[in-house]
Design a protein around this motif. Structure first.
Motif, PDB file in Angstrom:
ATOM      1  N   LEU A  72       5.286   7.517  -1.960  1.00 33.77           N
ATOM      2  CA  LEU A  72       4.281   7.734  -0.914  1.00 33.77           C
ATOM      3  C   LEU A  72       4.823   8.652   0.166  1.00 33.77           C
ATOM      4  O   LEU A  72       4.076   9.455   0.743  1.00 33.77           O
ATOM      5  CB  LEU A  72       3.863   6.394  -0.320  1.00 33.77           C
ATOM      6  N   ASP A  73       6.113   8.557   0.440  1.00 34.15           N
ATOM      7  CA  ASP A  73       6.710   9.432   1.453  1.00 34.15           C
ATOM      8  C   ASP A  73       6.601  10.894   1.042  1.00 34.15           C
ATOM      9  O   ASP A  73       6.292  11.762   1.879  1.00 34.15           O
ATOM     10  CB  ASP A  73       8.179   9.054   1.668  1.00 34.15           C
ATOM     11  N   GLU A  74       6.855  11.184  -0.232  1.00 35.19           N
ATOM     12  CA  GLU A  74       6.749  12.566  -0.719  1.00 35.19           C
ATOM     13  C   GLU A  74       5.319  13.080  -0.623  1.00 35.19           C
ATOM     14  O   GLU A  74       5.076  14.210  -0.189  1.00 35.19           O
ATOM     15  CB  GLU A  74       7.229  12.649  -2.169  1.00 35.19           C
ATOM     16  N   LEU A  75       4.365  12.260  -1.046  1.00 32.71           N
ATOM     17  CA  LEU A  75       2.966  12.681  -1.008  1.00 32.71           C
ATOM     18  C   LEU A  75       2.478  12.849   0.424  1.00 32.71           C
ATOM     19  O   LEU A  75       1.729  13.786   0.727  1.00 32.71           O
ATOM     20  CB  LEU A  75       2.101  11.655  -1.741  1.00 32.71           C
ATOM     21  N   ALA A  76       2.907  11.948   1.305  1.00 36.43           N
ATOM     22  CA  ALA A  76       2.527  12.070   2.714  1.00 36.43           C
ATOM     23  C   ALA A  76       3.105  13.344   3.312  1.00 36.43           C
ATOM     24  O   ALA A  76       2.465  14.002   4.142  1.00 36.43           O
ATOM     25  CB  ALA A  76       3.000  10.845   3.486  1.00 36.43           C
ATOM     26  N   HIS A  77       4.309  13.700   2.881  1.00 36.71           N
ATOM     27  CA  HIS A  77       4.929  14.943   3.362  1.00 36.71           C
ATOM     28  C   HIS A  77       4.116  16.156   2.904  1.00 36.71           C
ATOM     29  O   HIS A  77       3.907  17.108   3.676  1.00 36.71           O
ATOM     30  CB  HIS A  77       6.366  15.044   2.852  1.00 36.71           C
ATOM     31  N   VAL A  78       3.646  16.128   1.649  1.00 38.23           N
ATOM     32  CA  VAL A  78       2.815  17.217   1.144  1.00 38.23           C
ATOM     33  C   VAL A  78       1.537  17.335   1.975  1.00 38.23           C
ATOM     34  O   VAL A  78       1.081  18.443   2.285  1.00 38.23           O
ATOM     35  CB  VAL A  78       2.456  16.970  -0.344  1.00 38.23           C
ATOM     36  N   ALA A  79       0.972  16.184   2.343  1.00 37.25           N
ATOM     37  CA  ALA A  79      -0.276  16.167   3.112  1.00 37.25           C
ATOM     38  C   ALA A  79      -0.052  16.333   4.606  1.00 37.25           C
ATOM     39  O   ALA A  79      -1.021  16.330   5.378  1.00 37.25           O
ATOM     40  CB  ALA A  79      -1.022  14.862   2.847  1.00 37.25           C
ATOM     41  N   ARG A  80       1.231  16.434   5.030  1.00 35.14           N
ATOM     42  CA  ARG A  80       1.573  16.629   6.442  1.00 35.14           C
ATOM     43  C   ARG A  80       1.017  15.510   7.322  1.00 35.14           C
ATOM     44  O   ARG A  80       0.449  15.740   8.387  1.00 35.14           O
ATOM     45  CB  ARG A  80       1.077  17.989   6.930  1.00 35.14           C
ATOM     46  N   MET A  81       1.152  14.276   6.826  1.00 37.08           N
ATOM     47  CA  MET A  81       0.658  13.103   7.539  1.00 37.08           C
ATOM     48  C   MET A  81       1.724  12.013   7.520  1.00 37.08           C
ATOM     49  O   MET A  81       2.633  12.032   6.692  1.00 37.08           O
ATOM     50  CB  MET A  81      -0.605  12.549   6.873  1.00 37.08           C
ATOM     51  N   SER A  82       1.588  11.060   8.432  1.00 30.43           N
ATOM     52  CA  SER A  82       2.416   9.868   8.336  1.00 30.43           C
ATOM     53  C   SER A  82       1.985   9.095   7.097  1.00 30.43           C
ATOM     54  O   SER A  82       0.861   9.241   6.608  1.00 30.43           O
ATOM     55  CB  SER A  82       2.250   8.994   9.578  1.00 30.43           C
ATOM     56  N   LYS A  83       2.868   8.259   6.572  1.00 26.25           N
ATOM     57  CA  LYS A  83       2.570   7.548   5.334  1.00 26.25           C
ATOM     58  C   LYS A  83       1.318   6.683   5.459  1.00 26.25           C
ATOM     59  O   LYS A  83       0.460   6.705   4.570  1.00 26.25           O
ATOM     60  CB  LYS A  83       3.769   6.681   4.925  1.00 26.25           C
ATOM     61  N   PHE A  84       1.199   5.946   6.540  1.00 22.26           N
ATOM     62  CA  PHE A  84       0.064   5.028   6.666  1.00 22.26           C
ATOM     63  C   PHE A  84      -1.240   5.777   6.913  1.00 22.26           C
ATOM     64  O   PHE A  84      -2.299   5.385   6.414  1.00 22.26           O
ATOM     65  CB  PHE A  84       0.343   4.022   7.781  1.00 22.26           C
ATOM     66  N   HIS A  85      -1.174   6.872   7.655  1.00 19.66           N
ATOM     67  CA  HIS A  85      -2.372   7.689   7.857  1.00 19.66           C
ATOM     68  C   HIS A  85      -2.776   8.347   6.536  1.00 19.66           C
ATOM     69  O   HIS A  85      -3.971   8.426   6.203  1.00 19.66           O
ATOM     70  CB  HIS A  85      -2.110   8.752   8.917  1.00 19.66           C
ATOM     71  N   PHE A  86      -1.791   8.796   5.770  1.00 18.52           N
ATOM     72  CA  PHE A  86      -2.070   9.425   4.472  1.00 18.52           C
ATOM     73  C   PHE A  86      -2.770   8.452   3.533  1.00 18.52           C
ATOM     74  O   PHE A  86      -3.763   8.809   2.883  1.00 18.52           O
ATOM     75  CB  PHE A  86      -0.761   9.900   3.835  1.00 18.52           C
ATOM     76  N   ILE A  87      -2.276   7.213   3.436  1.00 15.04           N
ATOM     77  CA  ILE A  87      -2.892   6.230   2.546  1.00 15.04           C
ATOM     78  C   ILE A  87      -4.351   6.016   2.923  1.00 15.04           C
ATOM     79  O   ILE A  87      -5.238   5.972   2.056  1.00 15.04           O
ATOM     80  CB  ILE A  87      -2.121   4.898   2.605  1.00 15.04           C
ATOM     81  N   ARG A  88      -4.619   5.892   4.221  1.00 17.25           N
ATOM     82  CA  ARG A  88      -5.990   5.639   4.673  1.00 17.25           C
ATOM     83  C   ARG A  88      -6.904   6.821   4.373  1.00 17.25           C
ATOM     84  O   ARG A  88      -8.007   6.644   3.843  1.00 17.25           O
ATOM     85  CB  ARG A  88      -5.988   5.346   6.178  1.00 17.25           C
ATOM     86  N   VAL A  89      -6.454   8.044   4.681  1.00 15.68           N
ATOM     87  CA  VAL A  89      -7.298   9.219   4.468  1.00 15.68           C
ATOM     88  C   VAL A  89      -7.464   9.505   2.978  1.00 15.68           C
ATOM     89  O   VAL A  89      -8.539   9.907   2.526  1.00 15.68           O
ATOM     90  CB  VAL A  89      -6.704  10.449   5.194  1.00 15.68           C
ATOM     91  N   PHE A  90      -6.416   9.287   2.184  1.00 18.34           N
ATOM     92  CA  PHE A  90      -6.513   9.499   0.735  1.00 18.34           C
ATOM     93  C   PHE A  90      -7.568   8.576   0.147  1.00 18.34           C
ATOM     94  O   PHE A  90      -8.404   9.001  -0.656  1.00 18.34           O
ATOM     95  CB  PHE A  90      -5.160   9.242   0.078  1.00 18.34           C
ATOM     96  N   ARG A  91      -7.551   7.300   0.549  1.00 23.12           N
ATOM     97  CA  ARG A  91      -8.525   6.344   0.026  1.00 23.12           C
ATOM     98  C   ARG A  91      -9.934   6.710   0.475  1.00 23.12           C
ATOM     99  O   ARG A  91     -10.893   6.600  -0.305  1.00 23.12           O
ATOM    100  CB  ARG A  91      -8.173   4.933   0.475  1.00 23.12           C
ATOM    101  N   GLN A  92     -10.088   7.145   1.727  1.00 22.71           N
ATOM    102  CA  GLN A  92     -11.407   7.544   2.216  1.00 22.71           C
ATOM    103  C   GLN A  92     -11.945   8.747   1.446  1.00 22.71           C
ATOM    104  O   GLN A  92     -13.144   8.861   1.199  1.00 22.71           O
ATOM    105  CB  GLN A  92     -11.333   7.886   3.709  1.00 22.71           C
ATOM    106  N   THR A  93     -11.059   9.649   1.045  1.00 16.93           N
ATOM    107  CA  THR A  93     -11.466  10.891   0.392  1.00 16.93           C
ATOM    108  C   THR A  93     -11.756  10.706  -1.091  1.00 16.93           C
ATOM    109  O   THR A  93     -12.730  11.252  -1.623  1.00 16.93           O
ATOM    110  CB  THR A  93     -10.379  11.965   0.567  1.00 16.93           C
ATOM    111  N   THR A  94     -10.927   9.939  -1.788  1.00 14.31           N
ATOM    112  CA  THR A  94     -11.039   9.807  -3.247  1.00 14.31           C
ATOM    113  C   THR A  94     -11.646   8.486  -3.689  1.00 14.31           C
ATOM    114  O   THR A  94     -12.072   8.359  -4.840  1.00 14.31           O
ATOM    115  CB  THR A  94      -9.664   9.944  -3.907  1.00 14.31           C
ATOM    116  N   GLY A  95     -11.653   7.500  -2.819  1.00 12.37           N
ATOM    117  CA  GLY A  95     -12.174   6.185  -3.183  1.00 12.37           C
ATOM    118  C   GLY A  95     -11.139   5.254  -3.765  1.00 12.37           C
ATOM    119  O   GLY A  95     -11.450   4.089  -4.040  1.00 12.37           O
TER     120      GLY A  95
END
Length: 247
Positions: free
Chosen positions: A24-47
């Motif tokens: 998750l840290d690597e993916l959050a880095h790709v998305a330029r977000m904190s890990k917890f913000h990335f998880i929330r936005v990823f779920r909102q975007t993809t379901g």
């Protein structure tokens, strides 16, 4: 770039590096977000969560390798990022509906096609879901529609049917709970394992004696859509269309 564009980069990374032990840290880095913000936005975007999206991609890729190569199940499991063939076989069977060996035999016409079937329900707390499938931006006229526990079309639905465009469906025994109504096109052009047009409505809150009316529209897939995992009538395999499966 917007948050959605950054999530798109993360999704592209999942498709490109599905063999790797992505964190998750690597993916959050790709998305330029904190890990917890990335998880929330990823779920909102993809379901779905990043982990579930990655698991669906790996199983999608494993089905392609089983159809098109002579790699053993152990070799396929390593090729898609699993280090235990036992774990791979268990997760594949649970999500796809048949074992890797059965899937390969079905894909090669050596075993009758066994499409996903509805599990049904005998519970007294069931409600009903009815509606109509509509198509947009696709020439397909035949679809599989089912009620699933999650946003990814995998495992067995609690109810499902093969229907035509604008034909009503009715599922009289959907257990109380939270469900997703998923639909996918069954045209012959989608039998090579590509992502067919589909639709999703949910989560649906079903309560005892509910009579929910829910229409669903079929659209072309885009990068937000996780791949289909379950075996469906004529979607991934050569052969004739399976009969309707209704709870």
């Amino acid at each position: 770039m917007s948050s959605e564009e950054y999530i798109r980069e993360a999704v592209a990374t999942l498709w490109d590096r599905y063999r790797d032990p992505l964190s998750l840290d690597e993916l959050a880095h790709v998305a330029r977000m904190s890990k917890f913000h990335f998880i929330r936005v990823f779920r909102q975007t993809t379901g779905v969560s990043p982990g579930r999206f990655l698991a669906a991609v790996r199983l999608h890729k494993s089905k392609y390798l089983l159809r098109t190569t002579r790699l053993s199940a152990a070799e396929v499991s390593l090729a898609v990022g699993y280090h235990s063939v036992g774990t791979f076989t268990r997760r594949f069977t649970e999500a796809v509906g048949v074992s890797p060996i059965q899937y390969r035999r079905m894909a090669h016409g050596k075993q009758p096609m066994v499409p996903v079937t509805a599990t049904g329900s005998g519970r007294r707390d069931a409600g009903a879901v009815r509606g109509v499938v509509h198509r947009a931006e696709t020439p397909d006229t035949r679809f599989f529609v089912g009620v699933f526990p999650g946003r990814i079309l995998q495992s067995s639905p609690v109810a499902g049917a093969v229907v035509h465009d604008s034909e009503p469906f009715y599922f009289p025994a959907v257990p109380a709970g939270s469900w997703y109504l998923l639909a996918v096109a069954l045209g012959p052009d989608h039998r090579d394992g590509g992502s067919p047009p589909g639709g999703c409505v949910g989560p649906l809150r079903v309560r005892q004696f509910d009579q929910l009316a829910v229409d669903i529209t079929i659209r072309r897939p885009d990068w937000r859509c996780p791949p289909i995992v379950a075996v469906l009538p004529s979607t991934h395999l050569r052969g004739t269309l399976g009969h309707a499966v209704v709870s």
